[in-house]
Design a protein around this motif. Structure first.
Motif, PDB file in Angstrom:
ATOM      1  N   UNK A 117      -1.701   3.626 -12.148  1.00  0.00           N
ATOM      2  CA  UNK A 117       0.788   4.322 -12.320  1.00  0.00           C
ATOM      3  C   UNK A 117       0.987   3.134 -13.347  1.00  0.00           C
ATOM      4  N   UNK A 118       0.530   2.444 -14.186  1.00  0.00           N
ATOM      5  CA  UNK A 118       1.570   1.909 -15.356  1.00  0.00           C
ATOM      6  C   UNK A 118       1.233   2.973 -16.560  1.00  0.00           C
ATOM      7  N   UNK A 119       1.441   2.542 -17.615  1.00  0.00           N
ATOM      8  CA  UNK A 119       1.361   3.068 -18.832  1.00  0.00           C
ATOM      9  C   UNK A 119       0.726   3.919 -19.230  1.00  0.00           C
ATOM     10  N   UNK A 120       1.103   5.338 -20.127  1.00  0.00           N
ATOM     11  CA  UNK A 120       0.708   6.196 -19.765  1.00  0.00           C
ATOM     12  C   UNK A 120      -1.251   6.209 -20.276  1.00  0.00           C
TER      13      UNK A 120
ATOM     14  N   UNK B 156       2.789  10.329  -9.472  1.00  0.00           N
ATOM     15  CA  UNK B 156       2.429  10.125 -10.738  1.00  0.00           C
ATOM     16  C   UNK B 156       1.684  11.222 -11.148  1.00  0.00           C
ATOM     17  N   UNK B 157       0.401  11.646  -9.965  1.00  0.00           N
ATOM     18  CA  UNK B 157      -0.807  12.718 -10.606  1.00  0.00           C
ATOM     19  C   UNK B 157      -0.434  13.934  -9.656  1.00  0.00           C
ATOM     20  N   UNK B 158       0.482  13.459  -8.979  1.00  0.00           N
ATOM     21  CA  UNK B 158       1.535  15.346  -7.721  1.00  0.00           C
ATOM     22  C   UNK B 158       0.299  15.125  -7.324  1.00  0.00           C
ATOM     23  N   UNK B 159      -0.187  14.460  -6.523  1.00  0.00           N
ATOM     24  CA  UNK B 159      -1.539  14.337  -5.004  1.00  0.00           C
ATOM     25  C   UNK B 159      -2.867  14.695  -5.624  1.00  0.00           C
ATOM     26  N   UNK B 160      -3.446  14.614  -6.850  1.00  0.00           N
ATOM     27  CA  UNK B 160      -4.460  14.919  -6.947  1.00  0.00           C
ATOM     28  C   UNK B 160      -5.170  14.146  -7.310  1.00  0.00           C
ATOM     29  N   UNK B 161      -5.048  12.278  -7.383  1.00  0.00           N
ATOM     30  CA  UNK B 161      -5.903  11.222  -7.103  1.00  0.00           C
ATOM     31  C   UNK B 161      -5.518  10.882  -6.407  1.00  0.00           C
ATOM     32  N   UNK B 162      -6.812  10.661  -5.569  1.00  0.00           N
ATOM     33  CA  UNK B 162      -6.272   9.889  -4.691  1.00  0.00           C
ATOM     34  C   UNK B 162      -7.474   8.585  -4.509  1.00  0.00           C
TER      35      UNK B 162
ATOM     36  N   UNK C 195       0.214  -1.269   0.069  1.00  0.00           N
ATOM     37  CA  UNK C 195      -0.072  -0.844  -0.508  1.00  0.00           C
ATOM     38  C   UNK C 195       0.469   1.336   0.404  1.00  0.00           C
ATOM     39  N   UNK C 196       1.823   1.195   0.758  1.00  0.00           N
ATOM     40  CA  UNK C 196       2.575   2.897   0.687  1.00  0.00           C
ATOM     41  C   UNK C 196       3.543   2.713  -0.712  1.00  0.00           C
ATOM     42  N   UNK C 197       3.491   1.395  -1.363  1.00  0.00           N
ATOM     43  CA  UNK C 197       4.630   1.845  -2.474  1.00  0.00           C
ATOM     44  C   UNK C 197       3.144   2.334  -3.522  1.00  0.00           C
ATOM     45  N   UNK C 198       2.641   2.167  -3.593  1.00  0.00           N
ATOM     46  CA  UNK C 198       1.838   2.199  -4.025  1.00  0.00           C
ATOM     47  C   UNK C 198       1.473   3.695  -4.393  1.00  0.00           C
ATOM     48  N   UNK C 199       0.508   4.532  -2.984  1.00  0.00           N
ATOM     49  CA  UNK C 199       0.417   5.573  -2.494  1.00  0.00           C
ATOM     50  C   UNK C 199       1.720   6.801  -3.176  1.00  0.00           C
ATOM     51  N   UNK C 200       2.192   6.057  -2.813  1.00  0.00           N
ATOM     52  CA  UNK C 200       3.942   6.944  -2.799  1.00  0.00           C
ATOM     53  C   UNK C 200       3.483   7.079  -4.818  1.00  0.00           C
ATOM     54  N   UNK C 201       3.332   5.992  -5.268  1.00  0.00           N
ATOM     55  CA  UNK C 201       3.977   6.213  -7.035  1.00  0.00           C
ATOM     56  C   UNK C 201       2.526   7.077  -7.777  1.00  0.00           C
ATOM     57  N   UNK C 202       1.678   7.026  -7.003  1.00  0.00           N
ATOM     58  CA  UNK C 202       0.362   7.763  -6.747  1.00  0.00           C
ATOM     59  C   UNK C 202       0.766   9.104  -7.053  1.00  0.00           C
ATOM     60  N   UNK C 203       0.932   8.977  -6.079  1.00  0.00           N
ATOM     61  CA  UNK C 203       1.695  10.762  -5.606  1.00  0.00           C
ATOM     62  C   UNK C 203       2.120  11.423  -6.475  1.00  0.00           C
TER      63      UNK C 203
END
Length: 127
Positions: free
Chosen positions: A50-53, A13-19, A3-11
């Motif tokens: 967080x995968x392909x564009x 990629x989206x600069x905190x906009x997607x939660x 979970x922590x790795x996913x949340x870090x990568x999500x932040x």
């Protein structure tokens, strides 16, 4: 990925906009996300987010057709064409019924399911 790795990568990629609105289970489980920029709530898999564009969320951008191809533009003229073509199809349908086309011929020419044509013929007492 936890979970922590996913949340870090999500932040990242989206600069905190997607939660995520639901709890992370695994990278293959479907979650509900919300974008703070456009306000959209949507379903997605963590490995896609967080995968392909082409799999990532893009604000105000349509997600595409049933084949997974993204639309390049959003146009109101597309909707107008659909409305006009459905009206033309219904007019052509009735014209073909009046001119004694068989249900199979109607279904084939108009590219509609034979079951729908047969149902119409049965309800109207034409068969």
């Amino acid at each position: 990925m936890n979970r922590t790795e996913f949340e870090a990568k999500l932040n990242e990629v989206y600069k905190g906009a997607v939660k995520p609105l639901t709890s992370y289970v695994s990278e293959h489980a479907t979650l509900v996300f919300q974008c703070d920029k456009c306000g959209l709530k949507f379903f997605g898999k963590p490995n896609h987010m967080i995968g392909k564009e082409h799999q990532q969320h893009k604000c105000n951008y349509p997600y595409g057709d049933i084949n997974g191809e993204r639309f390049q533009i959003v146009s109101s003229s597309r909707n107008k064409r659909k409305k006009n073509s459905s009206k033309a199809t219904s007019e052509r349908f009735y014209e073909m019924v009046i001119n004694d086309y068989t249900p199979k011929e109607i279904a084939k020419e108009l590219d509609i399911p034979l079951v729908l044509v047969m149902d119409y013929f049965n309800k109207e007492g034409l068969i």
